[in-house]
Write a protein that holds these residues in place. Structure first.
Motif, short mmCIF file in Angstrom:
data_model
loop_
_atom_site.label_atom_id
_atom_site.label_comp_id
_atom_site.label_asym_id
_atom_site.label_seq_id
_atom_site.Cartn_x
_atom_site.Cartn_y
_atom_site.Cartn_z
N GLU A 1 0.84 -1.21 0.00
CA GLU A 1 0.00 0.00 0.00
C GLU A 1 0.87 1.25 0.00
OE1 GLU A 1 -2.75 0.09 3.22
OE2 GLU A 1 -3.42 -1.95 2.83
N GLY A 2 0.44 2.25 -0.76
CA GLY A 2 1.15 3.51 -0.80
C GLY A 2 2.38 3.50 -1.69
N LYS A 3 2.59 2.43 -2.44
CA LYS A 3 3.77 2.31 -3.32
C LYS A 3 3.33 2.18 -4.77
CE LYS A 3 7.21 1.82 -0.28
NZ LYS A 3 8.48 2.48 -0.31
N SER A 4 4.25 2.57 -5.66
CA SER A 4 4.06 2.39 -7.10
C SER A 4 4.93 1.23 -7.56
CB SER A 4 4.48 3.64 -7.87
OG SER A 4 3.64 4.72 -7.55
N ALA A 5 4.52 0.62 -8.65
CA ALA A 5 5.33 -0.42 -9.27
C ALA A 5 5.42 -0.12 -10.76
CB ALA A 5 4.73 -1.80 -9.04
N GLU A 6 6.60 -0.33 -11.30
CA GLU A 6 6.85 -0.14 -12.72
C GLU A 6 7.09 -1.52 -13.33
OE1 GLU A 6 9.50 3.02 -15.34
OE2 GLU A 6 9.96 2.69 -13.23
N TYR A 7 6.59 -1.72 -14.53
CA TYR A 7 6.66 -3.03 -15.18
C TYR A 7 7.23 -2.90 -16.59
CZ TYR A 7 3.28 -4.13 -11.53
OH TYR A 7 2.66 -4.28 -10.33
N GLU A 8 7.86 -3.99 -17.04
CA GLU A 8 8.28 -4.13 -18.43
C GLU A 8 8.33 -5.62 -18.73
OE1 GLU A 8 12.11 -2.24 -18.77
OE2 GLU A 8 13.15 -3.90 -17.80
N MET A 9 8.32 -5.96 -20.01
CA MET A 9 8.39 -7.37 -20.39
C MET A 9 9.13 -7.53 -21.71
SD MET A 9 4.36 -8.03 -21.53
CE MET A 9 4.01 -8.78 -19.99
N ARG A 10 9.51 -8.77 -21.99
CA ARG A 10 10.13 -9.08 -23.27
C ARG A 10 9.80 -10.52 -23.62
NH1 ARG A 10 16.56 -8.99 -22.31
NH2 ARG A 10 16.38 -8.21 -24.42
N ILE A 11 9.94 -10.84 -24.90
CA ILE A 11 9.71 -12.20 -25.41
C ILE A 11 11.07 -12.88 -25.54
CG2 ILE A 11 8.88 -13.56 -27.36
CD1 ILE A 11 6.91 -11.22 -27.93
N ILE A 12 11.12 -14.14 -25.14
CA ILE A 12 12.34 -14.96 -25.24
C ILE A 12 11.95 -16.31 -25.84
CG2 ILE A 12 14.24 -16.03 -23.95
CD1 ILE A 12 13.90 -13.84 -21.84
N THR A 13 12.82 -16.89 -26.64
CA THR A 13 12.55 -18.22 -27.21
C THR A 13 13.45 -19.26 -26.53
OG1 THR A 13 14.20 -18.08 -28.95
CG2 THR A 13 12.00 -17.20 -29.47
N ARG A 14 13.11 -20.52 -26.74
CA ARG A 14 13.93 -21.61 -26.17
C ARG A 14 15.37 -21.53 -26.64
NH1 ARG A 14 9.55 -25.63 -27.26
NH2 ARG A 14 10.58 -25.75 -29.26
N SER A 15 15.58 -21.08 -27.88
CA SER A 15 16.95 -21.01 -28.40
C SER A 15 17.70 -19.76 -27.93
CB SER A 15 16.95 -21.09 -29.93
OG SER A 15 16.29 -19.97 -30.47
N GLY A 16 17.02 -18.90 -27.12
CA GLY A 16 17.71 -17.76 -26.54
C GLY A 16 17.53 -16.44 -27.26
N LYS A 17 16.76 -16.40 -28.34
CA LYS A 17 16.50 -15.12 -29.01
C LYS A 17 15.62 -14.27 -28.10
CE LYS A 17 15.25 -15.35 -33.36
NZ LYS A 17 14.57 -15.85 -34.57
N ARG A 18 15.83 -12.96 -28.13
CA ARG A 18 15.11 -12.03 -27.26
C ARG A 18 14.58 -10.84 -28.05
NH1 ARG A 18 17.02 -12.92 -21.86
NH2 ARG A 18 18.51 -14.62 -21.90
N SER A 19 13.44 -10.37 -27.62
CA SER A 19 12.91 -9.12 -28.18
C SER A 19 13.48 -7.96 -27.38
CB SER A 19 11.38 -9.11 -28.07
OG SER A 19 10.98 -8.95 -26.72
N GLU A 20 13.27 -6.77 -27.88
CA GLU A 20 13.55 -5.57 -27.09
C GLU A 20 12.55 -5.57 -25.93
OE1 GLU A 20 15.93 -3.23 -27.63
OE2 GLU A 20 16.65 -4.51 -29.26
N TYR A 21 12.85 -4.82 -24.87
CA TYR A 21 11.89 -4.69 -23.79
C TYR A 21 10.69 -3.88 -24.27
CZ TYR A 21 15.09 -6.55 -20.32
OH TYR A 21 15.91 -7.37 -19.59
#
Length: 108
Positions: A71-91
């Motif tokens: 309570e009384g706090k903010s939370a910031e979120y981000e996400m990205r996509i990852i594949t089994r072979s280790g490829k990643r998207s930008e956040y």
């Protein structure tokens, strides 16, 4: 690198006492989808220095929730996509929601 884009949104729902996160991902190739793509969600609570891993989500999911922000706090979120072979998207974009402090009870 995965070329998919994620648009992430967060909102506090007082009637449920939780933060709802919803997103849309676009341009994920069939090849990346077939390579076991999944989503990693990260969170930084007000006062913390770094984003921390929160959870792994299936690639076809479009929402989740968070009940663990004090309570009384903010939370910031981000996400990205990852594949089994280790490829990643930008956040994704960063999005923020605040859990309001409950009013102090008065004893009469």
């Amino acid at each position: 690198t995965i070329k998919a884009k994620i648009s992430l949104h967060a909102v506090y729902r007082p009637e449920l006492e939780l933060i709802i996160l919803a997103w849309d991902s676009r341009d994920l190739s069939q090849e990346d989808s077939n390579d076991g793509a999944y989503i990693c969600l990260y969170r930084k609570i007000e006062g913390e220095e770094y984003f921390r891993f929160m959870e792994t989500l299936k690639i076809n999911e479009r929402s989740t929730y968070d009940r663990r922000v004090p309570e009384g706090k903010s939370a910031e979120y981000e996400m990205r996509i990852i594949t089994r072979s280790g490829k990643r998207s930008e956040y994704s974009n960063r999005t923020k929601a605040t859990v309001p402090a409950k009013p102090a009870e008065t004893n009469n």
